[in-house]
Design a protein around this motif. Structure first.
Motif, PDB file in Angstrom:
ATOM      1  N   ALA A 570       0.984  -1.182   0.127  1.00  0.00           N
ATOM      2  CA  ALA A 570      -0.042   0.102  -0.013  1.00  0.00           C
ATOM      3  C   ALA A 570       0.916   1.391  -0.060  1.00  0.00           C
ATOM      4  O   ALA A 570       0.683   2.092  -0.707  1.00  0.00           O
ATOM      5  CB  ALA A 570      -0.662   0.084   1.260  1.00  0.00           C
ATOM      6  N   LEU A 571       1.929   1.105   0.879  1.00  0.00           N
ATOM      7  CA  LEU A 571       2.871   2.347   1.061  1.00  0.00           C
ATOM      8  C   LEU A 571       3.481   2.740  -0.280  1.00  0.00           C
ATOM      9  O   LEU A 571       3.467   3.895  -0.835  1.00  0.00           O
ATOM     10  CB  LEU A 571       4.139   2.270   1.906  1.00  0.00           C
ATOM     11  CG  LEU A 571       3.233   2.400   3.433  1.00  0.00           C
ATOM     12  CD1 LEU A 571       4.402   2.352   4.470  1.00  0.00           C
ATOM     13  CD2 LEU A 571       2.645   3.896   3.384  1.00  0.00           C
ATOM     14  N   LEU A 572       4.037   1.777  -1.015  1.00  0.00           N
ATOM     15  CA  LEU A 572       4.809   2.029  -2.094  1.00  0.00           C
ATOM     16  C   LEU A 572       3.893   2.346  -3.136  1.00  0.00           C
ATOM     17  O   LEU A 572       4.489   3.012  -4.138  1.00  0.00           O
ATOM     18  CB  LEU A 572       6.076   0.907  -2.613  1.00  0.00           C
ATOM     19  CG  LEU A 572       7.203   0.638  -1.866  1.00  0.00           C
ATOM     20  CD1 LEU A 572       8.194  -0.412  -2.788  1.00  0.00           C
ATOM     21  CD2 LEU A 572       7.926   1.969  -2.289  1.00  0.00           C
ATOM     22  N   LEU A 578       1.272  10.345  -2.975  1.00  0.00           N
ATOM     23  CA  LEU A 578       1.543  11.304  -1.764  1.00  0.00           C
ATOM     24  C   LEU A 578       2.584  12.441  -2.370  1.00  0.00           C
ATOM     25  O   LEU A 578       2.525  13.569  -1.836  1.00  0.00           O
ATOM     26  CB  LEU A 578       2.129  10.574  -0.711  1.00  0.00           C
ATOM     27  CG  LEU A 578       1.189   9.554  -0.035  1.00  0.00           C
ATOM     28  CD1 LEU A 578       1.840   8.860   1.152  1.00  0.00           C
ATOM     29  CD2 LEU A 578      -0.264  10.350   0.448  1.00  0.00           C
ATOM     30  N   LEU A 579       3.477  12.002  -3.285  1.00  0.00           N
ATOM     31  CA  LEU A 579       4.611  12.799  -3.650  1.00  0.00           C
ATOM     32  C   LEU A 579       4.039  13.287  -4.835  1.00  0.00           C
ATOM     33  O   LEU A 579       5.208  13.499  -5.968  1.00  0.00           O
ATOM     34  CB  LEU A 579       6.028  12.023  -3.697  1.00  0.00           C
ATOM     35  CG  LEU A 579       6.581  11.543  -2.373  1.00  0.00           C
ATOM     36  CD1 LEU A 579       7.643  10.773  -2.878  1.00  0.00           C
ATOM     37  CD2 LEU A 579       6.975  12.605  -1.464  1.00  0.00           C
ATOM     38  N   ARG A 580       2.892  13.777  -5.399  1.00  0.00           N
ATOM     39  CA  ARG A 580       2.622  14.075  -6.465  1.00  0.00           C
ATOM     40  C   ARG A 580       3.150  15.171  -7.053  1.00  0.00           C
ATOM     41  O   ARG A 580       3.546  15.385  -8.321  1.00  0.00           O
ATOM     42  CB  ARG A 580       1.055  14.203  -6.707  1.00  0.00           C
ATOM     43  CG  ARG A 580       0.303  13.202  -7.476  1.00  0.00           C
ATOM     44  CD  ARG A 580      -1.246  13.178  -7.091  1.00  0.00           C
ATOM     45  NE  ARG A 580      -1.783  14.369  -7.702  1.00  0.00           N
ATOM     46  CZ  ARG A 580      -2.019  14.494  -9.075  1.00  0.00           C
ATOM     47  NH1 ARG A 580      -1.513  13.577  -9.960  1.00  0.00           N
ATOM     48  NH2 ARG A 580      -2.839  15.460  -9.587  1.00  0.00           N
ATOM     49  N   PHE A 581       3.465  16.166  -6.050  1.00  0.00           N
ATOM     50  CA  PHE A 581       4.124  17.374  -6.466  1.00  0.00           C
ATOM     51  C   PHE A 581       5.586  17.024  -7.266  1.00  0.00           C
ATOM     52  O   PHE A 581       6.154  17.766  -7.872  1.00  0.00           O
ATOM     53  CB  PHE A 581       4.581  18.304  -5.250  1.00  0.00           C
ATOM     54  CG  PHE A 581       5.304  17.695  -4.155  1.00  0.00           C
ATOM     55  CD1 PHE A 581       6.678  17.764  -4.191  1.00  0.00           C
ATOM     56  CD2 PHE A 581       4.541  17.100  -3.108  1.00  0.00           C
ATOM     57  CE1 PHE A 581       7.389  17.254  -3.163  1.00  0.00           C
ATOM     58  CE2 PHE A 581       5.069  16.421  -2.343  1.00  0.00           C
ATOM     59  CZ  PHE A 581       6.516  16.545  -2.028  1.00  0.00           C
ATOM     60  N   ARG A 586       9.137   9.715  -9.099  1.00  0.00           N
ATOM     61  CA  ARG A 586       8.312   8.568  -8.852  1.00  0.00           C
ATOM     62  C   ARG A 586       9.408   7.474  -8.619  1.00  0.00           C
ATOM     63  O   ARG A 586       9.735   6.750  -7.578  1.00  0.00           O
ATOM     64  CB  ARG A 586       7.416   8.277  -9.669  1.00  0.00           C
ATOM     65  CG  ARG A 586       6.513   6.936  -9.423  1.00  0.00           C
ATOM     66  CD  ARG A 586       5.604   6.681 -10.553  1.00  0.00           C
ATOM     67  NE  ARG A 586       5.689   5.400 -10.916  1.00  0.00           N
ATOM     68  CZ  ARG A 586       4.643   4.445 -10.567  1.00  0.00           C
ATOM     69  NH1 ARG A 586       3.556   4.887 -10.010  1.00  0.00           N
ATOM     70  NH2 ARG A 586       4.744   3.247 -10.789  1.00  0.00           N
ATOM     71  N   GLN A 587      10.151   7.314  -9.729  1.00  0.00           N
ATOM     72  CA  GLN A 587      10.852   5.924  -9.635  1.00  0.00           C
ATOM     73  C   GLN A 587      12.383   6.279  -9.000  1.00  0.00           C
ATOM     74  O   GLN A 587      12.611   5.160  -8.545  1.00  0.00           O
ATOM     75  CB  GLN A 587      11.286   5.516 -11.273  1.00  0.00           C
ATOM     76  CG  GLN A 587      10.249   5.085 -11.987  1.00  0.00           C
ATOM     77  CD  GLN A 587       9.811   3.635 -11.686  1.00  0.00           C
ATOM     78  OE1 GLN A 587      10.603   2.683 -11.024  1.00  0.00           O
ATOM     79  NE2 GLN A 587       8.635   3.147 -12.201  1.00  0.00           N
ATOM     80  N   ALA A 588      12.873   7.352  -8.935  1.00  0.00           N
ATOM     81  CA  ALA A 588      13.876   7.549  -8.090  1.00  0.00           C
ATOM     82  C   ALA A 588      13.746   7.340  -6.549  1.00  0.00           C
ATOM     83  O   ALA A 588      14.421   6.746  -6.104  1.00  0.00           O
ATOM     84  CB  ALA A 588      14.242   8.906  -8.310  1.00  0.00           C
ATOM     85  N   VAL A 589      12.469   7.855  -6.339  1.00  0.00           N
ATOM     86  CA  VAL A 589      12.163   7.617  -4.903  1.00  0.00           C
ATOM     87  C   VAL A 589      11.897   6.087  -4.561  1.00  0.00           C
ATOM     88  O   VAL A 589      12.410   5.744  -3.527  1.00  0.00           O
ATOM     89  CB  VAL A 589      10.799   8.210  -4.478  1.00  0.00           C
ATOM     90  CG1 VAL A 589      10.151   7.822  -3.173  1.00  0.00           C
ATOM     91  CG2 VAL A 589      11.045   9.774  -4.617  1.00  0.00           C
ATOM     92  N   TYR A 590      11.430   5.385  -5.476  1.00  0.00           N
ATOM     93  CA  TYR A 590      11.281   3.872  -5.367  1.00  0.00           C
ATOM     94  C   TYR A 590      12.465   3.283  -5.081  1.00  0.00           C
ATOM     95  O   TYR A 590      12.853   2.502  -4.183  1.00  0.00           O
ATOM     96  CB  TYR A 590      10.928   3.446  -6.753  1.00  0.00           C
ATOM     97  CG  TYR A 590       9.492   2.435  -6.623  1.00  0.00           C
ATOM     98  CD1 TYR A 590       8.442   3.066  -7.200  1.00  0.00           C
ATOM     99  CD2 TYR A 590       9.326   1.257  -6.350  1.00  0.00           C
ATOM    100  CE1 TYR A 590       7.139   2.553  -7.070  1.00  0.00           C
ATOM    101  CE2 TYR A 590       8.294   0.473  -6.319  1.00  0.00           C
ATOM    102  CZ  TYR A 590       7.080   1.217  -6.770  1.00  0.00           C
ATOM    103  OH  TYR A 590       5.885   0.361  -6.796  1.00  0.00           O
ATOM    104  N   GLY A 591      13.524   3.772  -5.957  1.00  0.00           N
ATOM    105  CA  GLY A 591      14.930   2.903  -5.816  1.00  0.00           C
ATOM    106  C   GLY A 591      15.593   3.606  -4.594  1.00  0.00           C
ATOM    107  O   GLY A 591      16.063   2.383  -3.912  1.00  0.00           O
TER     108      GLY A 591
END
Lengths: 619, 231
Positions: A570-572, A578-581, A586-591
């Motif tokens: 759910a979080l990922l 949540l970080l839509r701004f 997106r992908q970098a935050v994932y990594g």
């Protein structure tokens, strides 16, 4: 057609040379450290982009630019080792897999943020004019690629055979338990191995950029898959095998695109990977035989206790209550959709946790089951006109059976070959979705999938939320029951020590089949729901990156933790919203999340914290 | 081997004792010959099938489940005796609950028999070596084998623990009716409890007999001490 053969081989050898260089790098690290470096693609991308900047922006001459770019890739290797591998020297081997992957995704996306996602030309002063020799044409770049490949491999050979350091590297990769390391700085040995491996990857990146006259930020991950395939083809720890594997793969691809169809070109590497692992579970030239006595599991952290479904506990009611009442507080349609998506991924992570967490099988193919369910349901609905409940049920059953069939080839594999094999199988399935146009409509995807209706009532709006919540609830109960039973105990035992388990009558094959079957069935339910929820599906949603993301969710939440996996999913899934701004990140935050969580909380958010490491715990 | 016998397999390092164990239990295929147990050939059976045919074993280098509790380690040993189906487990039918209670009770009895009841909730990885050995024996016993094969059970044990082990092996035979095949380097254990001793050297059997007979056998002395001592 046969007169094309010399041409096919020449083209294949040049491309194969870049695969061979990249694959040798993979094998080098695997041999020395028993780690599959999923950050290898980042070194390739980095090498190519360094060269681009040095040539285009700084206007350096080509030789200097390429040499400096190779040096840059060498430094990327240094970074990978220091950040993702060294802190985990004594951790289970799954951990560096996740951290290198997280780092690779992060770096690739940083490149994308800096240079943009588009493919750019890679202009060099060398002409792309082909020369013709009796009907066979060859470009200067193809010749240069072959020459650089030969020289690089020659230098590597000298390094490994003529230097003290290289001898130590070989000694370690031939026998990891060697005592020949006495007096050698192991840390430095590993560091340099990573650097050399990344430099080779960087050269491969530069050469393929020049060969195709194109660079883009995802070229590394695509090439990394080829490198893995080439390395597995040869038998992962064998460096000569990686070279042969790379060249064979290059030629096979070039033959495939001429004699079969260029659309299936990318499928060849994956198919080769799968076929080789089916018949030679340790590669064509692998000399490290499948040692049955070896303890082969990659993740050996203790699992958290299974939560009991004790309905007298207030905490459980609190969670259920919040989930049921949440739509009353959140009335925004868009926010409700996001909540629905979060629950889909929570359920997917929960189901993968059966395989990855409890049975200890690192599967990089979960999105394939998800996609299988989605396609099954969508096709039955749009082509055969089945009503939704029938499609939904059929998707669950068919995907479950598919999962059991999927387990058959996987269970012959051990250790890292499991991750590689599932990667290949999962990738093959997404390539089939993409290229079997007559059946799946290929990249166009399937449109206008009917919305679900149950007992004549159309599900829409908040109905989707409650529907997936019901799927999640039922799945959770099933998973808890499964792992908190004799089957679950046997699964966890198999995860710890498969041979030990079989010595008391545990049939590992049945367990693996059942684990994959149940996990796939739940994923199939999610897929069916997804298809009818978004009413449009395409192969993009079910590719290897998606599988990797689902595994990351499980690791983030905690392998073997049921609430952890749901939360991680759910979080990922929700995090990018949540970080839509910062949607570009997106992908970098994932990594970065994958990397940081494993580094600082290896057991995951809700995983079990082993108070201390057992004396003599084996990796 | 005869029913209810305690047989020891001894020999110098590299004589092939553990290999013999691994061939019998289906880990490695034999290059030739047949292995018969209770009138049936067990050659070519997978390890879990060998177990189902009534042969239990422990390992020289311990293969317990380090991340499972002591109780769960033993419960896994009951896998073959579990009569509940996966489906009944998934929906948790009453029959499955009763079966689980039965297994828990049996596991409790085994844990008490081996003196592990006090540490049953600990993860096996944190146990002392001697305790881990007993967990492995308990786990093997849970599968209700007719024959138990113990691979160097006394390795790493102190003299007091060795005495306990001797008593335990006797009890397994006398009270539980198990046939026991033992690989052991501890001559105290071997000479003390064996009905029969088989001596191996370089992959073949060189002598067989009661402990006293074997002790005096010149071929055995030669294998252990070299040719000069025998002469």
């Amino acid at each position: 057609m046969i007169d094309l053969l010399p041409q096919v081989i020449v083209t294949g050898l040049a491309v194969g040379g870049t695969y061979a260089l990249a694959a040798v790098g993979v094998s080098l690290v695997f041999g020395v450290l028993n780690i599959v470096n999923f950050g290898h693609g980042a070194a390739l991308t980095a090498g190519a982009f360094f060269a681009l900047v040095l040539l285009k922006t700084l206007g350096l001459n080509i030789v200097t630019a390429f040499a400096l770019a190779t040096g840059g890739a060498y430094l990327v290797g240094w970074l990978i080792e220091r950040v993702t591998v060294r802190p985990l020297r004594d951790a289970p081997l799954l951990m560096p897999l996740i951290t290198t992957l997280g780092f690779g995704i992060f770096l690739e996306n940083v490149v994308q943020l800096v240079f943009g996602p588009e493919t750019q030309p890679f202009k060099t002063p060398v002409s792309h004019e082909p020369y013709s020799f009796g009907g066979t044409t060859v470009t200067v770049w193809e010749l240069i690629t072959m020459a650089v490949t030969v020289v690089s491999i020659g230098l590597l050979h000298l390094f490994l055979n003529r230097t003290h350091f290289g001898t130590a590297v070989r000694a370690v990769s031939e026998d990891r338990r060697t005592d020949a390391l006495m007096g050698l700085n192991v840390d430095r040995l590993i560091l340099v191995t990573f650097c050399v491996s990344s430099a080779l990857g960087g050269i491969a990146g530069i050469l393929s950029a020049a060969l195709y006259n194109a660079v883009n930020p995802t070229m590394g991950s695509a090439a990394m898959l080829k490198a893995f395939a080439a390395s597995v083809l040869g038998g992962m720890e064998v460096m000569s095998g990686a070279i042969v594997g790379g060249l064979l793969l290059g030629i096979a691809e070039s033959m495939g695109s001429v004699y079969i169809s260029s659309a299936w070109r990318d499928a060849i590497a994956l198919l080769a990977l799968v076929v080789v692992l089916l018949f030679w579970p340790t590669g064509l030239m692998g000399h490290r035989r499948l040692e049955k006595m070896e303890r082969a599991s990659l993740n050996v952290l203790p699992l958290p206790p299974v939560p009991s479904l004790e309905f007298r506990r207030p905490a459980l009611w609190l969670v259920i209550g919040v989930l049921l009442l949440l739509p009353l507080a959140v009335t925004d349609t868009y926010a409700r959709r996001i909540m629905t998506v979060m629950l889909v991924y929570g359920t997917l992570a929960l189901s993968l946790n059966i395989v990855a967490g409890f049975a200890g099988i690192i599967s990089l193919a979960h999105a394939a089951f998800y996609g299988f369910g989605a396609y099954a349901s969508a096709l039955l609905s749009t082509q055969a006109g089945w009503p939704f409940p029938a499609c939904f049920a059929a998707a669950i059953v068919l995907t479950g059976l598919f999962g059991m069939a999927f387990a058959a080839p996987v269970m012959r594999l051990r250790g890292h070959y499991v991750a590689m094999g599932t990667l290949g199988l999962g990738g093959t399935i997404s390539v089939v979705m993409l290229n079997w146009v007559d059946f799946t409509r290929g990249p166009m995807g399937i449109r206008s999938i009917p919305q679900p209706s149950l007992f004549g009532v159309e599900v829409d709006g908040v109905g989707y939320y409650y529907f997936i919540l019901a799927i999640l609830a039922v799945s959770t109960v099933l998973v808890v029951h499964m792992v908190d039973s004799a089957f679950g105990r046997a699964m966890r035992a198999m995860r710890d020590d498969e041979l030990g388990a079989s010595s008391v009558g545990v049939d590992a094959r049945v367990l693996k089949m059942v684990s994959f079957g149940v996990a796939a069935a739940i994923a199939g339910a999610c897929g069916s729901f997804w298809a009818h929820f978004v009413t449009f599906i395409s192969p993009d949603s079910f590719n290897i990156m998606e599988s990797i993301a689902i595994l990351a969710m499980v690791v983030l939440g905690g392998l073997g933790s049921i609430p952890g996996a749901i939360l991680g999913g759910a979080l990922l899934a929700g995090l990018p919203e949540l970080l839509r701004f910062a949607s570009d990140y997106r992908q970098a935050v994932y990594g970065l999340t994958m990397l940081l969580v494993v580094l600082f909380r290896p057991q995951g958010l809700l995983g079990f914290s082993a108070a201390r490491q057992a004396p003599g715990a084996s990796r | 081997m005869h029913e209810g016998e305690i047989v020891s397999l001894i020999g110098p390092n590299g004589a092939g004792k553990t290999t013999a164990f691994n061939v019998i239990t289906g880990i490695y295929p034999p290059s030739a010959g047949d292995i018969r147990f209770a009138g049936r050939s067990v050659v070519g059976l997978a390890p879990h099938r060998v177990c189902a045919s009534g042969i239990g074993r422990t390992f020289q280098n311990l293969r317990i489940f380090p991340n499972l509790s002591v109780r769960d380690n033993v419960l896994v040993g009951f896998t073959l005796g579990n009569r509940a189906s996966l489906l009944s487990a998934l929906v948790r039918l009453p029959s499955q609950r009763r079966e689980e209670q039965r297994l828990q009770a049996e596991a409790g009895a085994l844990l008490r028999l081996l003196g592990l009841a006090e540490i049953e909730d600990q993860l096996a990885r944190y146990l002392a070596y001697g305790d881990q050995r007993r967990v492995e024996i308990a786990r093997a016993l849970a599968a209700q084998p007719r024959m138990m094969m113990l691979d160097e059970p006394a390795a790493g044990m102190n003299p007091a623990e060795v005495d306990d082990l001797n008593a335990l092996i006797r009890r397994m035979r006398d009270e539980l009716g198990k046939t026991i095949l033992l690989v052991e380097h501890h001559m105290n254990v071997v000479m003390d409890i064996s009905d029969r001793v088989i001596v191996m050297d370089q992959g073949r059997k060189i002598a067989e007999g009661t402990p006293q007979e074997v002790k005096r056998d010149p071929r055995v002395i030669q294998a252990y001490l070299g040719s000069e001592a025998a002469a």
